[in-house]
Scaffold this motif. Structure first.
Motif, PDB file in Angstrom:
ATOM      1  N   PRO A  86      28.937  27.928  33.169  1.00  0.00           N
ATOM      2  CA  PRO A  86      29.342  28.121  34.572  1.00  0.00           C
ATOM      3  C   PRO A  86      30.596  27.331  34.935  1.00  0.00           C
ATOM      4  N   LYS A  87      30.709  26.120  34.416  1.00  0.00           N
ATOM      5  CA  LYS A  87      31.879  25.294  34.747  1.00  0.00           C
ATOM      6  C   LYS A  87      33.168  25.915  34.210  1.00  0.00           C
ATOM      7  N   ALA A  88      33.104  26.458  32.982  1.00  0.00           N
ATOM      8  CA  ALA A  88      34.310  27.076  32.414  1.00  0.00           C
ATOM      9  C   ALA A  88      34.739  28.283  33.247  1.00  0.00           C
ATOM     10  N   SER A  89      33.763  29.088  33.640  1.00  0.00           N
ATOM     11  CA  SER A  89      34.093  30.249  34.480  1.00  0.00           C
ATOM     12  C   SER A  89      34.625  29.801  35.836  1.00  0.00           C
ATOM     13  N   PHE A  90      34.002  28.785  36.383  1.00  0.00           N
ATOM     14  CA  PHE A  90      34.455  28.254  37.684  1.00  0.00           C
ATOM     15  C   PHE A  90      35.906  27.783  37.579  1.00  0.00           C
ATOM     16  N   ALA A 106      41.614  28.511  38.850  1.00  0.00           N
ATOM     17  CA  ALA A 106      43.022  28.551  38.436  1.00  0.00           C
ATOM     18  C   ALA A 106      43.703  29.812  38.958  1.00  0.00           C
ATOM     19  N   PHE A 107      42.997  30.944  38.890  1.00  0.00           N
ATOM     20  CA  PHE A 107      43.595  32.185  39.398  1.00  0.00           C
ATOM     21  C   PHE A 107      43.706  32.159  40.931  1.00  0.00           C
ATOM     22  N   MET A 108      42.778  31.502  41.592  1.00  0.00           N
ATOM     23  CA  MET A 108      42.896  31.344  43.055  1.00  0.00           C
ATOM     24  C   MET A 108      44.159  30.568  43.395  1.00  0.00           C
ATOM     25  N   ARG A 109      44.374  29.476  42.680  1.00  0.00           N
ATOM     26  CA  ARG A 109      45.570  28.662  42.945  1.00  0.00           C
ATOM     27  C   ARG A 109      46.843  29.431  42.640  1.00  0.00           C
ATOM     28  N   LEU A 154      41.320  38.706  40.836  1.00  0.00           N
ATOM     29  CA  LEU A 154      40.900  38.375  39.470  1.00  0.00           C
ATOM     30  C   LEU A 154      39.879  37.238  39.490  1.00  0.00           C
ATOM     31  N   ALA A 155      40.069  36.275  40.384  1.00  0.00           N
ATOM     32  CA  ALA A 155      39.105  35.185  40.515  1.00  0.00           C
ATOM     33  C   ALA A 155      37.730  35.741  40.905  1.00  0.00           C
ATOM     34  N   GLU A 156      37.732  36.743  41.789  1.00  0.00           N
ATOM     35  CA  GLU A 156      36.468  37.365  42.193  1.00  0.00           C
ATOM     36  C   GLU A 156      35.757  37.992  40.987  1.00  0.00           C
ATOM     37  N   ARG A 157      36.506  38.713  40.139  1.00  0.00           N
ATOM     38  CA  ARG A 157      35.896  39.376  38.982  1.00  0.00           C
ATOM     39  C   ARG A 157      35.286  38.351  38.027  1.00  0.00           C
ATOM     40  N   ILE A 158      35.998  37.231  37.833  1.00  0.00           N
ATOM     41  CA  ILE A 158      35.481  36.187  36.935  1.00  0.00           C
ATOM     42  C   ILE A 158      34.177  35.618  37.490  1.00  0.00           C
TER      43      ILE A 158
END
Length: 675
Positions: free
Chosen positions: A9-13, A18-21, A27-31
């Motif tokens: 979970p931490k890696a996905s988070f 990173a994509f949010m920033r 893309l962050a939503e899909r992850i």
């Protein structure tokens, strides 16, 4: 079997964050969704998914996701805080407040929760409670003690020390977005808008959800006339805080500057839907409605503004600046009370002082009117940067560079297009009337006061190692350079054009300084010099509170000296460009409209058109102080108004005596006729 670290979970988070920033919430939503398939109850992923949905304006989906997170983890303050943001996006302010109160109980030391709660309370009209929360948030954030000290120094005018503090904070923490924004504020005060933009762009890159950063970035871009970019910044702020009227107001201002008046009105009204009493939105709405000629709607907007916000001096001055509006005795009493109030800051007080000057002038009490004008001018002059020596030096350099020999050597160079008609002179000298006459011709589009020639001038010499600048750097230009600069001006002014008329006006009065440059880079352009009785011209400027620029108008001595400098430089242009510049005397236009219109059209190479005599029927946007006056037929009431103030103008009369003695005897002050 050992779990792959990349699937935790931490890696996905971290990947989604990173994509949010990077500005890619989709893309962050899909992850987040992929990770939640494996870890459906992970609190951090649920909250981050909610944040990605908020960033994409999917408020209802965000509310559903964050409500689930809050139910699963009732002691997780981040879930409550995120839920509040989703509720705010939908205008559910009471529910948002409840969520923030739950978050505050769970995390009493959270500055971000207090700031969000303060904004909701502001929107609900509970301003005192909001202010208390803002103060508490300052004490809870790292570096806040230093930043608050910097803010206090900045308010006291000690910009250098405040700047040092902000830079020291950034040396310790380069990603402190508040320090970046405050440092940008100092750059804005110094009118270094490009530097401010760089700092603010860095702030929103670090924190894409930094609402105030986007607002300030929009303001910096608007100051640079980069209006499309400013609009995008305001829209980003809208997406973050759709319940606040400020981003709509900023966007309305940018649209108004771009001449997109219908869109500007819509945007101001959208802001008022969020805050019906918002002073900036009401005043901005009034400004645009005045510009398009809807005086009744403008008055209604300004009146609503002062009824809700009697302290808002700009709206009172805007009513006075209509020139045709008359204040009641009750209005005057309200304004005088605001002038005397300790809470009134100097900028607002100046607006009231100029408005009261106009009120007493309309009432025929010229002595009292002048006293308020004097107070307002002294007030404004203290906050203006103006050096008369720099004016003289600039004019000396223009005279040195733009000689007859210069124009002989550069004959036939520059961009040959005849499109622009420059109307130059001093403010309040009849330039708006001349523009309205020309804009009534089917072959001419009126485009107001354009900043582009000054920007072209400032660009000359930029980047030179010897630091040679305009105007002396003009002597280093070749034929291709002159043509390129002319084309640059025409390209830049294209954004102000709404029609395909072959000619257009640029009535920025201060372009009189650039008449030599205009003739060099646009040899077939037309220049008209708007003239008025020297005392009426100067008095008109002295009674006018300009939104920006014209810093020489707030002191009678400096105003008189500037007028003499204007006359000196214009005399030079007539000498080195004989027959190129047409002088149009306001008083003569009033006395002989048709004769002067024929002169103006002939000078511009335009065929006669009867509509130019009915200029007051032309339906177009007019931004200057004379907007309502040029929508009326010619009248003589504005002639020789200086006589009402002859005693008070004695210092100005003394300075202008060399010019005034050359006027007809009945145009001269009594003190000179008797001398």
């Amino acid at each position: 079997m050992q779990q792959n670290e990349a699937d935790t979970p931490k890696a996905s988070f971290d990947r989604a964050k990173a994509f949010m920033r990077a500005g890619d919430p989709a893309l962050a939503e899909r992850i987040c969704r992929q990770a939640l398939n494996a870890f459906p109850r992970d609190a951090n992923l649920l909250c981050l998914l909610g944040a990605t949905l908020i960033r994409q304006d999917k408020a209802q989906q965000a509310e559903h996701t964050l409500s689930r997170a809050a139910q699963l983890y009732p002691t997780f303050s981040r879930a409550q805080e995120g839920l509040a943001e989703a509720l705010i996006l939908q205008g559910k302010l009471p529910e948002a407040l409840e969520a923030l109160e739950r978050a505050e109980k769970l995390e009493p030391a959270s500055a971000s929760v207090k700031i969000k709660k303060g904004r909701v309370l502001d929107a609900l009209g509970r301003n005192d409670e909001a202010d208390t929360l803002y103060e508490e948030s300052i004490r809870l954030t790292p570096n806040r003690e230093d930043l608050v000290r910097g803010i206090r120094l900045q308010r006291m005018g000690n910009l250098r020390e405040a700047e040092r503090i902000y830079q020291a904070v950034l040396a310790k923490d380069p990603e402190d977005v508040d320090a970046l924004r405050l440092l940008a504020g100092i750059a804005m005060q110094a009118k270094q808008h490009g530097d401010a933009e760089v700092l603010l762009a860095r702030a929103v890159e670090i924190a894409p959800d930094f609402y105030q950063g986007w607002m300030d970035l929009g303001n910096a871009q608007r100051e640079q006339d980069r209006l499309d970019e400013a609009l995008e910044s305001y829209r980003r702020a809208m997406r973050l805080k759709p319940e606040l009227p400020q981003p709509y107001t900023g966007a309305g201002m940018a649209l108004g500057m771009a001449g997109r008046h219908a869109e500007a009105i819509e945007m101001f009204e959208a802001g008022l839907a969020q805050g019906p009493a918002h002073a900036g939105a009401l005043a901005g709405l009034g400004h645009v409605q005045k510009t398009v000629g809807d005086q009744a709607a403008a008055i209604d907007a300004y009146r609503r503004c002062v009824e809700h916000n009697p302290w808002h001096g700009e709206a009172w001055w805007s009513l006075a600046n209509l020139k045709t509006y008359r204040f009641s005795a009750e209005d005057v009493a309200t304004m005088e009370a605001e002038v005397a109030a300790e809470r009134t800051n100097d900028e607002q007080r100046a607006h009231f002082q100029f408005a009261l000057g106009k009120a007493y002038e309309d009432a025929g009490d010229h002595a009292r009117a002048f006293e308020y004008y004097r107070q307002g001018n002294e007030n404004r002059r203290e906050r203006e940067k103006y050096d008369p020596v720099q004016t003289i030096d600039m004019h000396d350099q223009c005279i040195e560079v733009f000689t007859r020999e210069f124009f002989e050597q550069n004959a036939g160079r520059g961009d040959p297009r005849p499109d622009p008609i420059f109307i130059v002179g001093l403010p309040r000298s009849g330039s708006t009337l001349i523009e309205q006459i020309l804009a009534s011709h089917p072959d001419v589009e009126g485009t107001h006061e354009l900043p582009d020639m000054s920007r072209v001038a400032r660009s000359i010499g930029t980047g030179r190692q010897d630091r040679l600048s305009y105007p002396r750097a003009v002597r280093e230009l070749g034929a291709d350079d002159l043509a390129r600069l002319g084309a640059t001006y025409l390209d830049k002014t294209r954004r102000h054009r709404e029609t395909d008329a072959p000619r257009f006006t640029d009535k920025l009065p201060n372009n009189f300084t650039h008449a030599g440059l205009i003739s060099a880079i646009l040899p077939n352009a037309t220049i008209i010099d708007a003239r008025r009785h020297p005392l009426d011209s100067c008095l008109g400027s002295y009674k006018q509170l300009f939104a920006r620029g014209q810093p020489f108008t707030y002191d009678l001595f400096e105003l008189g000296e500037f007028y003499l400098e204007y006359r000196r430089l214009m005399a030079h242009w007539h000498e080195v460009l004989p027959g190129s510049i047409l002088e149009v005397q306001y008083e003569t236009v009033v006395e002989d409209l048709e004769g002067q219109v024929r002169r103006i059209l002939e000078h511009c190479g335009l065929a006669w058109h009867d509509d130019c005599l009915r200029f007051y029927e032309t339906d177009r946007a007019v931004k200057t102080a004379s907007s309502e006056q040029v929508r009326q037929p010619i009248y003589k009431g504005a002639l020789h108004r200086w006589r009402h103030y002859e005693t008070e103008l004695e210092p100005l009369i003394e300075i202008l005596a060399p010019v005034l003695r050359d006027l007809p005897a009945d145009w001269q002050p009594a003190s000179l006729r008797s001398a």
